[in-house]
Scaffold this motif. Structure first.
Motif, PDB file in Angstrom:
ATOM      1  N   UNK A  53       0.859  -1.197  -0.082  1.00 44.80           N
ATOM      2  CA  UNK A  53       0.009   0.013   0.048  1.00 44.80           C
ATOM      3  C   UNK A  53       0.721   1.152  -0.107  1.00 44.80           C
ATOM      4  N   UNK A  54       0.366   2.182  -0.727  1.00 41.20           N
ATOM      5  CA  UNK A  54       1.452   3.505  -0.911  1.00 41.20           C
ATOM      6  C   UNK A  54       0.512   4.529  -0.565  1.00 41.20           C
ATOM      7  N   UNK A  55       0.776   5.556   0.313  1.00 42.95           N
ATOM      8  CA  UNK A  55       0.016   6.528   0.580  1.00 42.95           C
ATOM      9  C   UNK A  55       0.672   7.968   0.545  1.00 42.95           C
ATOM     10  N   UNK A  56       0.037   8.865   0.075  1.00 39.82           N
ATOM     11  CA  UNK A  56       0.362  10.375  -0.216  1.00 39.82           C
ATOM     12  C   UNK A  56      -0.422  11.401   0.100  1.00 39.82           C
ATOM     13  N   UNK A  57      -0.170  12.558   0.137  1.00 34.89           N
ATOM     14  CA  UNK A  57      -0.841  13.754   0.344  1.00 34.89           C
ATOM     15  C   UNK A  57      -0.496  14.829  -0.708  1.00 34.89           C
TER      16      UNK A  57
END
Length: 304
Positions: free
Chosen positions: A186-190
């Motif tokens: 899982x890859x998360x970013x803002x």
């Protein structure tokens, strides 16, 4: 005696080439075509290039250069938007949906093509061409072209990025996450890092045919965390929102918080995808069902 190529050697070499390549990109003169201060700009692309378009739009508007939107080449905004400029990103210069979008917009706005190959059909539709020929790739799986476009954009938007080539080289030499014990990525970013998260997850799917997801960082707790567990590797590409890492660890998942600049983190995520492919006995130089460019036989309206 014939030597059998090592699976993934081509893609891996292109990943490792990025520190040196970035130094050359920073000398490129195409940045002003991306900045266009005060203009309303739409960035478009397909696949990897759509994620680059997303990140560039957020970066440009955050830099105060003007209204910046993004869209998939196949999904232009409905109705007129009065854009002063549309920036189309296409590594090959032949992607059908991007060419169709530019044809539809031709005459109503200034068209800029960002590509890695000169002399391709996209040039005939563009008013300006930014050709990053040094960033072209032999691999189907894109790695160094998208990061080069993002680096060029960040420099054009006024960021100080001259240290990033050396930082990338140092990270590649010393920081190698091991994917062997995980089955869920899982890859998360803002902000602009959401595009990076989408691209990192795509690399896992393309190169290693594995389960990979991506989300805006704060949205992960709104449902997707339900499938996370001890076999999940959750990678935050950019600043970590308060409390998020602890919440993810609480469900048993492994969390990687950012150590480097987000673009450098993306390069490490690319290499992790290739390492995972090797662990699964796959060759990322020959990804399943994929070609270097999607070229369709007929316009979408004809295909139905």
């Amino acid at each position: 005696m014939t030597t059998t190529p090592t699976p993934g050697a081509l893609t891996r070499a292109e990943i490792e080439s990025q520190p040196g390549l970035w130094q050359e990109v920073l000398r490129h003169a195409g940045g002003p075509a991306l900045a266009a201060p005060g203009e309303r700009v739409l960035f478009i692309g397909c696949g990897t290039s759509a994620f680059v378009a997303h990140s560039l739009a957020v970066l440009r508007e955050s830099a105060g250069l003007g209204t910046s939107d993004w869209a998939y080449g196949s999904e232009l905004p409905p109705g007129p938007r009065d854009y002063d400029r549309v920036v189309a990103i296409t590594r090959s210069g032949t992607t059908t949906e991007v060419l169709e979008a530019m044809e539809a917009l031709r005459g109503s706005t200034r068209l800029v093509a960002v590509t890695a190959v000169e002399g391709m059909p996209v040039e005939g539709l563009a008013d300006d061409v930014v050709a990053l020929t040094a960033a072209d790739e032999r691999s189907v799986v894109q790695t160094r072209f998208p990061t080069s476009v993002l680096l060029l954009g960040r420099a054009a938007f006024g960021e100080s990025v001259g240290h990033l080539p050396a930082a990338c080289g140092a990270a590649l030499a010393a920081d190698r996450p091991d994917p062997a014990s995980f089955e869920h990525f899982v890859y998360l970013g803002r902000g602009w890092c959401q595009g990076l998260a989408d691209e990192a997850a795509l690399k896992i799917r393309e190169a290693a045919q594995a389960w990979a997801e991506s989300y805006p960082a704060l949205d992960f707790r709104h449902g997707p965390i339900a499938v996370a567990g001890p076999r999940s590797h959750v990678w935050l590409l950019g600043p970590t929102p308060a409390g998020l890492a602890d919440d993810v660890r609480a469900v048993g998942a492994t969390v990687r918080e950012p150590v480097h600049d987000p673009l450098v983190e993306l390069v490490l995520a690319q290499r992790l995808a290739v390492d995972l492919a090797a662990a699964r006995g796959l060759d990322p130089d020959a990804p399943r069902h994929l070609t270097r460019s999607v070229i369709l036989d007929a316009p979408d309206a004809v295909r139905g």
